[in-house]
Scaffold this motif. Structure first.
Motif, PDB file in Angstrom:
ATOM      1  N   PRO A  29      13.851  15.637  22.455  1.00  0.00           N
ATOM      2  CA  PRO A  29      14.924  16.363  23.193  1.00  0.00           C
ATOM      3  C   PRO A  29      16.151  15.341  23.497  1.00  0.00           C
ATOM      4  CG  PRO A  29      13.124  16.339  24.270  1.00  0.00           C
ATOM      5  CD  PRO A  29      12.831  15.370  23.252  1.00  0.00           C
ATOM      6  N   LEU A  30      16.134  13.810  22.959  1.00  0.00           N
ATOM      7  CA  LEU A  30      17.171  13.122  23.067  1.00  0.00           C
ATOM      8  C   LEU A  30      18.297  13.184  22.040  1.00  0.00           C
ATOM      9  CD1 LEU A  30      14.994   9.979  23.943  1.00  0.00           C
ATOM     10  CD2 LEU A  30      15.921  11.633  25.587  1.00  0.00           C
ATOM     11  N   ALA A  31      19.304  12.939  22.123  1.00  0.00           N
ATOM     12  CA  ALA A  31      20.270  13.403  21.464  1.00  0.00           C
ATOM     13  C   ALA A  31      20.304  12.216  20.101  1.00  0.00           C
ATOM     14  CB  ALA A  31      21.955  13.052  21.969  1.00  0.00           C
ATOM     15  N   ALA A  32      20.573  12.707  19.000  1.00  0.00           N
ATOM     16  CA  ALA A  32      20.443  11.808  17.745  1.00  0.00           C
ATOM     17  C   ALA A  32      21.662  10.907  17.681  1.00  0.00           C
ATOM     18  CB  ALA A  32      20.007  12.706  16.606  1.00  0.00           C
ATOM     19  N   LEU A  33      21.768   9.982  18.510  1.00  0.00           N
ATOM     20  CA  LEU A  33      23.023   9.158  18.561  1.00  0.00           C
ATOM     21  C   LEU A  33      22.982   8.000  17.134  1.00  0.00           C
ATOM     22  CD1 LEU A  33      23.393   8.235  22.326  1.00  0.00           C
ATOM     23  CD2 LEU A  33      24.795   9.756  20.818  1.00  0.00           C
ATOM     24  N   ASP A  34      23.922   7.720  16.710  1.00  0.00           N
ATOM     25  CA  ASP A  34      23.797   6.793  15.794  1.00  0.00           C
ATOM     26  C   ASP A  34      23.662   5.400  16.373  1.00  0.00           C
ATOM     27  OD1 ASP A  34      24.280   4.845  13.698  1.00  0.00           O
ATOM     28  OD2 ASP A  34      26.151   5.999  12.782  1.00  0.00           O
ATOM     29  N   SER A  35      22.507   4.785  16.362  1.00  0.00           N
ATOM     30  CA  SER A  35      22.194   3.692  17.260  1.00  0.00           C
ATOM     31  C   SER A  35      22.683   2.436  16.671  1.00  0.00           C
ATOM     32  CB  SER A  35      20.796   3.450  17.428  1.00  0.00           C
ATOM     33  OG  SER A  35      19.895   3.806  16.423  1.00  0.00           O
ATOM     34  N   ALA A  36      22.631   2.311  15.165  1.00  0.00           N
ATOM     35  CA  ALA A  36      23.146   1.217  14.561  1.00  0.00           C
ATOM     36  C   ALA A  36      24.755   0.996  14.661  1.00  0.00           C
ATOM     37  CB  ALA A  36      22.834   1.238  13.193  1.00  0.00           C
ATOM     38  N   ALA A 139      31.073  -3.377  28.329  1.00  0.00           N
ATOM     39  CA  ALA A 139      31.197  -3.013  27.105  1.00  0.00           C
ATOM     40  C   ALA A 139      30.022  -2.047  26.690  1.00  0.00           C
ATOM     41  CB  ALA A 139      31.115  -4.276  26.121  1.00  0.00           C
ATOM     42  N   SER A 140      29.077  -2.391  27.475  1.00  0.00           N
ATOM     43  CA  SER A 140      27.757  -1.430  27.174  1.00  0.00           C
ATOM     44  C   SER A 140      27.907   0.118  27.375  1.00  0.00           C
ATOM     45  CB  SER A 140      26.655  -1.874  28.104  1.00  0.00           C
ATOM     46  OG  SER A 140      26.664  -1.723  29.462  1.00  0.00           O
ATOM     47  N   GLY A 141      28.754   0.220  28.652  1.00  0.00           N
ATOM     48  CA  GLY A 141      28.959   1.671  28.964  1.00  0.00           C
ATOM     49  C   GLY A 141      30.122   2.388  27.921  1.00  0.00           C
ATOM     50  N   THR A 142      31.075   1.161  27.487  1.00  0.00           N
ATOM     51  CA  THR A 142      32.168   1.776  26.695  1.00  0.00           C
ATOM     52  C   THR A 142      31.524   2.381  25.539  1.00  0.00           C
ATOM     53  OG1 THR A 142      33.716   0.335  27.933  1.00  0.00           O
ATOM     54  CG2 THR A 142      34.354   0.934  25.842  1.00  0.00           C
ATOM     55  N   ALA A 143      30.774   1.315  24.842  1.00  0.00           N
ATOM     56  CA  ALA A 143      30.258   1.732  23.650  1.00  0.00           C
ATOM     57  C   ALA A 143      29.258   3.036  23.571  1.00  0.00           C
ATOM     58  CB  ALA A 143      29.262   0.709  23.056  1.00  0.00           C
ATOM     59  N   ALA A 144      28.661   3.214  24.898  1.00  0.00           N
ATOM     60  CA  ALA A 144      27.920   4.429  24.774  1.00  0.00           C
ATOM     61  C   ALA A 144      28.791   5.802  24.904  1.00  0.00           C
ATOM     62  CB  ALA A 144      27.021   4.366  26.149  1.00  0.00           C
ATOM     63  N   VAL A 145      29.840   5.657  25.604  1.00  0.00           N
ATOM     64  CA  VAL A 145      30.593   6.723  25.876  1.00  0.00           C
ATOM     65  C   VAL A 145      31.415   7.136  24.529  1.00  0.00           C
ATOM     66  CG1 VAL A 145      32.823   7.744  27.076  1.00  0.00           C
ATOM     67  CG2 VAL A 145      30.932   6.523  28.131  1.00  0.00           C
ATOM     68  N   LEU A 146      31.701   6.018  23.781  1.00  0.00           N
ATOM     69  CA  LEU A 146      32.293   6.261  22.480  1.00  0.00           C
ATOM     70  C   LEU A 146      31.192   6.834  21.464  1.00  0.00           C
ATOM     71  CD1 LEU A 146      34.805   5.916  20.465  1.00  0.00           C
ATOM     72  CD2 LEU A 146      33.999   3.691  19.987  1.00  0.00           C
ATOM     73  N   ALA A 147      29.916   6.567  21.560  1.00  0.00           N
ATOM     74  CA  ALA A 147      29.076   7.127  20.711  1.00  0.00           C
ATOM     75  C   ALA A 147      28.844   8.621  21.170  1.00  0.00           C
ATOM     76  CB  ALA A 147      27.495   6.298  21.108  1.00  0.00           C
ATOM     77  N   ALA A 298      22.468  10.120  27.243  1.00  0.00           N
ATOM     78  CA  ALA A 298      22.907  11.124  26.411  1.00  0.00           C
ATOM     79  C   ALA A 298      21.811  12.615  26.704  1.00  0.00           C
ATOM     80  CB  ALA A 298      22.633  10.807  24.882  1.00  0.00           C
ATOM     81  N   ASP A 299      20.674  12.317  26.888  1.00  0.00           N
ATOM     82  CA  ASP A 299      19.834  13.504  27.048  1.00  0.00           C
ATOM     83  C   ASP A 299      19.950  14.054  28.629  1.00  0.00           C
ATOM     84  OD1 ASP A 299      17.425  15.256  26.663  1.00  0.00           O
ATOM     85  OD2 ASP A 299      16.118  14.034  28.068  1.00  0.00           O
ATOM     86  N   PHE A 300      20.467  13.327  29.537  1.00  0.00           N
ATOM     87  CA  PHE A 300      20.968  13.944  30.704  1.00  0.00           C
ATOM     88  C   PHE A 300      22.294  14.569  30.426  1.00  0.00           C
ATOM     89  CE2 PHE A 300      23.796  13.697  34.575  1.00  0.00           C
ATOM     90  CZ  PHE A 300      23.108  14.437  35.155  1.00  0.00           C
ATOM     91  N   VAL A 301      23.246  14.112  29.656  1.00  0.00           N
ATOM     92  CA  VAL A 301      24.664  14.872  29.636  1.00  0.00           C
ATOM     93  C   VAL A 301      24.288  16.113  28.831  1.00  0.00           C
ATOM     94  CG1 VAL A 301      26.577  14.575  27.938  1.00  0.00           C
ATOM     95  CG2 VAL A 301      26.009  12.656  29.410  1.00  0.00           C
ATOM     96  N   ARG A 302      23.326  16.007  27.696  1.00  0.00           N
ATOM     97  CA  ARG A 302      23.048  17.433  26.924  1.00  0.00           C
ATOM     98  C   ARG A 302      22.535  18.308  27.984  1.00  0.00           C
ATOM     99  NH1 ARG A 302      18.588  19.537  25.210  1.00  0.00           N
ATOM    100  NH2 ARG A 302      17.258  18.009  25.935  1.00  0.00           N
TER     101      ARG A 302
END
Ligand SMILES: [Zn+2]
Length: 318
Positions: A29-36, A139-147, A298-302
């Motif tokens: 169920p977790l969003a398939a974010l581009d983790s790299a 930077a951690s939250g910023t990169a996550a929101v961008l993803a 991301a799963d919560f947002v979904r």
């Protein structure tokens, strides 16, 4: 930051991606974010070249340029010219500076309700010749929101989403206040803010979601998220039961939404020894735990997007 550390991080991310099939099914169920890409963005935003991203500095402009370039190439809708919402900030010494939020949107199938996903991209800058890189903060939250923005640009959400990168959180949150004062969509349509502030230092493999004591209707969604999360998701940090400092209600940009009666959830980790120190560096972040935290958010947002019209009660229009 060194190349060697960056490569070690990417290797860790690839190790996560190479989980056995049964483990992948459990996290389906977790969003398939581009983790790299997520990891590389985190490294870039917290590099010395960003000079700590203090509001009104060239380092801040560099971070913003990265965000604007990526949002543009992902095809998001700019909510201000060039995605940039400028606002004046009166400093303590009465000088006036300019802060700049970065605001982007993805239209949902239903545009009547809007979900804001936010993170502050500013940090403390340079002091005493040392760069405060703020890798975890924020930077951690910023990169996550961008993803998330890049993900939803490719997968149309049910409801419209605004991806907000706020400036000046470290200087009293003028960016979030400017956004709420002059929102790019009618304020009554903004149903909730999901704010990310310090989401990478899961030293105890734990991340918190604050806000449910104010907004208990989020609790079932968060419990469902926690049940399949690759990290431990805890609820709390939203009452004075353990002292004022333990209550995050007033401690990040969601406060501006709170003041307007807009429900919010804030994801973050507890303060760690590197909090607001020059040692809040990329090298100290565990890639697998960070990716796990972002997948959880991301799963919560979904889930929230899927049920935004039924979960969040209607607000009286202001
Ligand atoms: Zn912060």
């Amino acid at each position: 930051m060194t190349i060697r550390n960056q490569l070690a991080g990417i290797a860790a991310v690839l190790a996560v991606l190479a989980l056995p099939v049964h483990a992948q099914r459990a996290t389906a169920p977790l969003a398939a974010l581009d983790s790299a890409s997520l990891w590389q963005t985190l490294g870039a935003l917290s590099a010395d070249s960003m000079k700590g991203r203090r509001m009104g500095t060239p380092g801040s402009a560099s971070a913003r340029a990265l965000l604007v370039r990526r949002l543009g190439s992902a095809g998001l809708v700019p909510l201000a010219p060039g995605f940039e919402q400028s606002f004046p900030v009166t400093m303590r010494d009465t000088s006036v500076r300019t802060g700049v939020n970065v605001l982007a949107m993805v239209r949902g199938a239903d545009t009547s309700r809007v979900l804001v996903v936010s993170a502050h991209y500013d940090h403390l800058g340079v002091s005493g010749g040392q760069v405060y890189n703020g890798a975890d903060d924020n930077a951690s939250g910023t990169a996550a929101v961008l993803a998330l923005a890049e993900y939803y640009a490719r997968h149309t959400p049910r409801h419209t989403m605004i991806f907000a990168f706020f400036d000046g959180e470290e200087l009293g949150m003028p960016g979030a206040r400017a956004f709420v004062k002059s929102p790019p969509v009618p304020r009554a349509r903004i149903v909730a803010d999901v704010n990310l502030d310090m989401v990478s230092r899961l030293d105890k493999k734990e991340i918190y979601a604050a806000g449910t004591s104010h907004f208990p209707f989020f609790r079932p969604l968060l419990e469902a998220t926690a049940a399949v999360a690759p990290v431990t998701l805890l609820l709390g940090h939203d009452t004075d039961a353990h002292g004022l400092h333990d209550n995050w209600t007033t401690q990040s940009d969601h406060l501006a939404f709170h003041a307007e009666g807009i429900p919010w959830i804030c994801f973050g980790v507890e303060d760690h020894p590197d909090y607001h120190r020059v040692t809040d560096d990329f090298e100290r972040i565990d890639a697998a735990r960070y990716v796990g935290a972002v997948r959880t958010i991301a799963d919560f947002v979904r889930r929230l997007d899927q049920s935004l019209d039924t979960v969040v009660p209607a607000r009286p229009a202001k």
